[in-house]
Design an enzyme around this catalytic site. Structure first.
Site, PDB file in Angstrom:
ATOM      1  N   ARG A 175      -1.653  45.485  13.995  1.00  0.00           N
ATOM      2  CA  ARG A 175      -2.234  46.540  13.144  1.00  0.00           C
ATOM      3  C   ARG A 175      -3.624  46.176  12.638  1.00  0.00           C
ATOM      4  O   ARG A 175      -4.005  46.561  11.528  1.00  0.00           O
ATOM      5  CB  ARG A 175      -1.347  46.815  11.924  1.00  0.00           C
ATOM      6  CG  ARG A 175      -0.061  47.518  12.231  1.00  0.00           C
ATOM      7  CD  ARG A 175      -0.237  49.021  12.316  1.00  0.00           C
ATOM      8  NE  ARG A 175       0.970  49.638  12.817  1.00  0.00           N
ATOM      9  CZ  ARG A 175       1.920  50.162  12.060  1.00  0.00           C
ATOM     10  NH1 ARG A 175       1.778  50.188  10.768  1.00  0.00           N
ATOM     11  NH2 ARG A 175       2.990  50.682  12.615  1.00  0.00           N
ATOM     12  N   ARG A 188      -5.467  50.980   7.975  1.00  0.00           N
ATOM     13  CA  ARG A 188      -5.938  51.533   6.698  1.00  0.00           C
ATOM     14  C   ARG A 188      -6.576  50.541   5.735  1.00  0.00           C
ATOM     15  O   ARG A 188      -7.198  50.945   4.772  1.00  0.00           O
ATOM     16  CB  ARG A 188      -4.765  52.242   5.993  1.00  0.00           C
ATOM     17  CG  ARG A 188      -4.423  53.565   6.629  1.00  0.00           C
ATOM     18  CD  ARG A 188      -3.040  54.024   6.225  1.00  0.00           C
ATOM     19  NE  ARG A 188      -2.046  53.097   6.767  1.00  0.00           N
ATOM     20  CZ  ARG A 188      -0.740  53.256   6.646  1.00  0.00           C
ATOM     21  NH1 ARG A 188      -0.256  54.277   5.978  1.00  0.00           N
ATOM     22  NH2 ARG A 188       0.092  52.384   7.176  1.00  0.00           N
ATOM     23  N   ARG A 227     -10.374  58.169  10.710  1.00  0.00           N
ATOM     24  CA  ARG A 227      -9.116  58.911  10.695  1.00  0.00           C
ATOM     25  C   ARG A 227      -9.307  60.265  10.017  1.00  0.00           C
ATOM     26  O   ARG A 227      -8.758  61.274  10.451  1.00  0.00           O
ATOM     27  CB  ARG A 227      -8.053  58.102   9.966  1.00  0.00           C
ATOM     28  CG  ARG A 227      -6.657  58.672  10.053  1.00  0.00           C
ATOM     29  CD  ARG A 227      -5.734  57.728   9.341  1.00  0.00           C
ATOM     30  NE  ARG A 227      -4.386  58.192   9.177  1.00  0.00           N
ATOM     31  CZ  ARG A 227      -4.015  59.207   8.435  1.00  0.00           C
ATOM     32  NH1 ARG A 227      -4.923  59.935   7.819  1.00  0.00           N
ATOM     33  NH2 ARG A 227      -2.733  59.515   8.313  1.00  0.00           N
ATOM     34  N   ASP A 236       0.208  54.543  19.351  1.00  0.00           N
ATOM     35  CA  ASP A 236       1.439  54.263  18.613  1.00  0.00           C
ATOM     36  C   ASP A 236       2.602  54.235  19.591  1.00  0.00           C
ATOM     37  O   ASP A 236       2.552  54.892  20.637  1.00  0.00           O
ATOM     38  CB  ASP A 236       1.696  55.330  17.543  1.00  0.00           C
ATOM     39  CG  ASP A 236       2.740  54.853  16.547  1.00  0.00           C
ATOM     40  OD1 ASP A 236       2.371  54.154  15.585  1.00  0.00           O
ATOM     41  OD2 ASP A 236       3.935  55.136  16.758  1.00  0.00           O
ATOM     42  N   TYR A 245      14.137  55.395  16.930  1.00  0.00           N
ATOM     43  CA  TYR A 245      13.416  56.509  16.286  1.00  0.00           C
ATOM     44  C   TYR A 245      13.827  57.849  16.893  1.00  0.00           C
ATOM     45  O   TYR A 245      13.964  58.856  16.193  1.00  0.00           O
ATOM     46  CB  TYR A 245      11.897  56.313  16.413  1.00  0.00           C
ATOM     47  CG  TYR A 245      11.365  55.231  15.506  1.00  0.00           C
ATOM     48  CD1 TYR A 245      11.114  55.494  14.156  1.00  0.00           C
ATOM     49  CD2 TYR A 245      11.134  53.939  15.967  1.00  0.00           C
ATOM     50  CE1 TYR A 245      10.632  54.500  13.308  1.00  0.00           C
ATOM     51  CE2 TYR A 245      10.653  52.939  15.131  1.00  0.00           C
ATOM     52  CZ  TYR A 245      10.409  53.229  13.803  1.00  0.00           C
ATOM     53  OH  TYR A 245       9.948  52.240  12.961  1.00  0.00           O
TER      54      TYR A 245
HETATM   55  C1  LIG Z   1       7.660  50.667  14.685  1.00  0.00           C
HETATM   56  C2  LIG Z   1       6.241  50.899  15.173  1.00  0.00           C
HETATM   57  C3  LIG Z   1       5.491  52.109  15.046  1.00  0.00           C
HETATM   58  N1  LIG Z   1       4.253  51.871  15.643  1.00  0.00           N
HETATM   59  C4  LIG Z   1       4.183  50.591  16.117  1.00  0.00           C
HETATM   60  C5  LIG Z   1       5.432  49.977  15.870  1.00  0.00           C
HETATM   61  C6  LIG Z   1       5.825  48.590  16.318  1.00  0.00           C
HETATM   62  C7  LIG Z   1       5.252  47.530  15.444  1.00  0.00           C
HETATM   63  C8  LIG Z   1       5.774  47.534  14.044  1.00  0.00           C
HETATM   64  O1  LIG Z   1       6.959  47.294  13.847  1.00  0.00           O
HETATM   65  O2  LIG Z   1       4.949  47.759  13.134  1.00  0.00           O
HETATM   66  C9  LIG Z   1       3.084  49.957  16.838  1.00  0.00           C
HETATM   67  C10 LIG Z   1       1.690  50.309  16.524  1.00  0.00           C
HETATM   68  N2  LIG Z   1       1.225  51.222  15.620  1.00  0.00           N
HETATM   69  C11 LIG Z   1      -0.138  51.234  15.619  1.00  0.00           C
HETATM   70  C12 LIG Z   1      -0.587  50.317  16.614  1.00  0.00           C
HETATM   71  C13 LIG Z   1      -2.063  50.208  17.000  1.00  0.00           C
HETATM   72  C14 LIG Z   1      -2.683  48.971  17.295  1.00  0.00           C
HETATM   73  C15 LIG Z   1      -2.831  47.931  16.208  1.00  0.00           C
HETATM   74  O3  LIG Z   1      -1.911  47.111  16.041  1.00  0.00           O
HETATM   75  O4  LIG Z   1      -3.911  47.873  15.572  1.00  0.00           O
HETATM   76  C16 LIG Z   1       0.554  49.705  17.163  1.00  0.00           C
HETATM   77  C17 LIG Z   1       0.650  48.618  18.206  1.00  0.00           C
HETATM   78  C18 LIG Z   1      -1.020  52.048  14.792  1.00  0.00           C
HETATM   79  C19 LIG Z   1      -0.483  52.719  13.594  1.00  0.00           C
HETATM   80  N3  LIG Z   1       0.724  53.365  13.458  1.00  0.00           N
HETATM   81  C20 LIG Z   1       0.807  53.925  12.210  1.00  0.00           C
HETATM   82  C21 LIG Z   1      -0.400  53.650  11.501  1.00  0.00           C
HETATM   83  C22 LIG Z   1      -0.748  54.159  10.119  1.00  0.00           C
HETATM   84  C23 LIG Z   1      -1.075  55.612  10.268  1.00  0.00           C
HETATM   85  C24 LIG Z   1      -2.155  56.135   9.377  1.00  0.00           C
HETATM   86  O5  LIG Z   1      -3.339  55.910   9.631  1.00  0.00           O
HETATM   87  O6  LIG Z   1      -1.765  56.831   8.434  1.00  0.00           O
HETATM   88  C25 LIG Z   1      -1.207  52.901  12.358  1.00  0.00           C
HETATM   89  C26 LIG Z   1      -2.610  52.408  12.101  1.00  0.00           C
HETATM   90  C27 LIG Z   1       1.931  54.748  11.700  1.00  0.00           C
HETATM   91  C28 LIG Z   1       3.311  54.321  12.047  1.00  0.00           C
HETATM   92  N4  LIG Z   1       3.784  54.123  13.318  1.00  0.00           N
HETATM   93  C29 LIG Z   1       5.101  53.727  13.268  1.00  0.00           C
HETATM   94  C30 LIG Z   1       5.497  53.724  11.903  1.00  0.00           C
HETATM   95  C31 LIG Z   1       6.873  53.332  11.397  1.00  0.00           C
HETATM   96  C32 LIG Z   1       4.381  54.126  11.158  1.00  0.00           C
HETATM   97  C33 LIG Z   1       4.341  54.393   9.666  1.00  0.00           C
HETATM   98  C34 LIG Z   1       4.206  53.161   8.873  1.00  0.00           C
HETATM   99  C35 LIG Z   1       2.815  53.009   8.365  1.00  0.00           C
HETATM  100  O7  LIG Z   1       2.258  54.023   7.896  1.00  0.00           O
HETATM  101  O8  LIG Z   1       2.283  51.886   8.400  1.00  0.00           O
HETATM  102  C36 LIG Z   1       5.923  53.391  14.435  1.00  0.00           C
END
Ligand SMILES: Cc1c2[nH]c(c1CCC(=O)O)Cc1[nH]c(c(CCC(=O)O)c1C)Cc1[nH]c(c(CCC(=O)O)c1C)Cc1[nH]c(c(C)c1CCC(=O)O)C2
Length: 336
Positions: free
Chosen positions: A21, A25, A34, A71, A144
């Site tokens: 990540r 944010r 974003r 994602d 999911y």
């Molecule tokens: C379970 C999972 C998801 N997504 C992901 C996983 C596996 C890794 C982990 O366990 O964290 C993987 C993921 N999600 C994201 C990336 C991008 C690359 C990176 O790592 O920078 C990667 C590799 C961006 C993201 N994916 C998400 C964001 C935040 C979204 C935003 O900008 O509001 C980002 C940058 C949203 C997301 N996406 C997911 C959830 C549960 C959420 C909400 C939680 C949160 O808000 O942090 C599903």
């Protein structure tokens, strides 16, 4: 490339570093892009803006690897399952009832913009920076899809015991779709790929073998047949005592570790020479100060002499100060 060398089991010092990540944010420039995109899914499907946010942490901190900005839930969305990100709540999808509603033949058309992001990135990244493509592991994505949201996945857990054939069918569709999705990323320019099995740890051993290890192994086998020399990182989060079996059987070249798994313990559980990635506690990156400095120095002592990719044990949280990230990179790079 330093990163590739480590995945090929070579020890490199200082170890390469990137953070799960790393585009997110905690960066004001991410929040600005974003906002321009409108919402999170539009950002993932906009190649120009997705490229921009992928590069932001590379330019700011000089990480050794960039991870494609997307994602793990883009794939089920491309298969036809509705997806939205409720502000402040995380992902929501209608829980999957019928496998017939999935449309694998349409997926490539929907995720085409992601492939454009990958090829733009391989063109704009410095040669020495690795580009990591990724997908969710089938078991994690199925969680999911079946529950429709995070939070313990009670429906998935019940179905795994009561209707295992339904779970098997979902995993079969996902496994094949994941192979095509990752294969397309490699063709578009990804240097290696990572499988995020973030919820591997909710499955007891027999289910872990069938739902996590077997699909991961099939994905690795087919991808490596199609793309000679491809390296794959697996992240079976909270695998516990199943870690050794995963590392031996899943066919991955490196194993991502969560923060509750000690490196010496992981080494004892796995074959000698296993490459690990991880596993600083994300809380320490938020706290910074002496606690972080000491933990990073301890970790560097533990990985010295071993092929290792430095990372967190899970994703960066939005409340992490940028200065702490810069300090972490500095500690690693100065550890000559
Ligand atoms: C379970 C999972 C998801 N997504 C992901 C996983 C596996 C890794 C982990 O366990 O964290 C993987 C993921 N999600 C994201 C990336 C991008 C690359 C990176 O790592 O920078 C990667 C590799 C961006 C993201 N994916 C998400 C964001 C935040 C979204 C935003 O900008 O509001 C980002 C940058 C949203 C997301 N996406 C997911 C959830 C549960 C959420 C909400 C939680 C949160 O808000 O942090 C599903």
């Amino acid at each position: 490339m330093k990163f590739r060398d480590v995945l090929g089991k070579k020890e490199v010092w200082p170890p390469p570093i990137w953070l799960m990540r790393q585009a997110g944010r905690y960066l004001p420039e991410y929040r600005a892009t974003r906002a321009k995109a409108g919402d999170f899914i539009s950002l993932c499907l906009n190649p120009v803006l997705a490229e921009e946010v992928t590069l932001q942490p590379i330019h700011k901190f000089g990480f050794d690897a960039a991870i494609l900005f997307s994602d793990i839930l883009i794939l089920p969305m491309a298969l036809g399952q509705g997806l939205r990100f409720a502000e402040g709540e995380g992902p929501r999808m209608p829980p999957l009832e019928d496998i017939g509603t999935l449309k694998p033949e349409q997926a490539a058309g929907v995720y085409a913009p992601v492939m454009e992001t990958v090829s733009r990135l391989r063109g704009s990244l410095p040669q020495e920076t690795a580009l990591i493509g990724f997908a969710g592991g089938p078991a994690t994505v199925a969680c999911y899809m079946l529950d429709g949201q995070g939070g313990g996945f009670p429906r998935t857990r019940r179905l795994a015991y009561e209707q295992p054939d339904f779970v098997r069918q979902v995993l079969k569709v996902l496994t094949e779709a994941t192979i095509e999705y990752l294969s397309a990323q490699v063709k578009a320019g990804a240097d290696c790929v990572m499988l995020f099995e973030s919820w591997a740890g909710i499955f007891p051993p027999a289910q872990f073998r069938e739902f996590v290890i077997s699909p991961n192994r099939r994905i690795c086998e087919i991808l490596k047949e199609r793309h000679k020399g491809l390296k794959i990182i697996g992240f079976p989060r909270l695998a516990g005592l199943m870690l050794g079996e995963y590392a031996r059987e899943a066919g991955v070249d490196a194993v991502g570790l969560d923060s509750v798994t000690g490196l010496p313990e992981a080494r004892a559980a796995c074959t000698a020479g296993t490459v690990f990635q991880g596993n600083l506690d994300p809380l320490l990156l938020k706290l910074g100060g002496r606690a972080m400095d000491e933990a990073v120095k301890r970790m560097l002592d533990e990985v010295r002499g071993h092929p290792h990719i430095l990372n967190l044990g899970h994703g960066i949280t939005p409340d992490v100060p940028e200065a702490h990230v810069a300090r972490l990179v500095e500690l690693v790079r100065q550890s000559g």
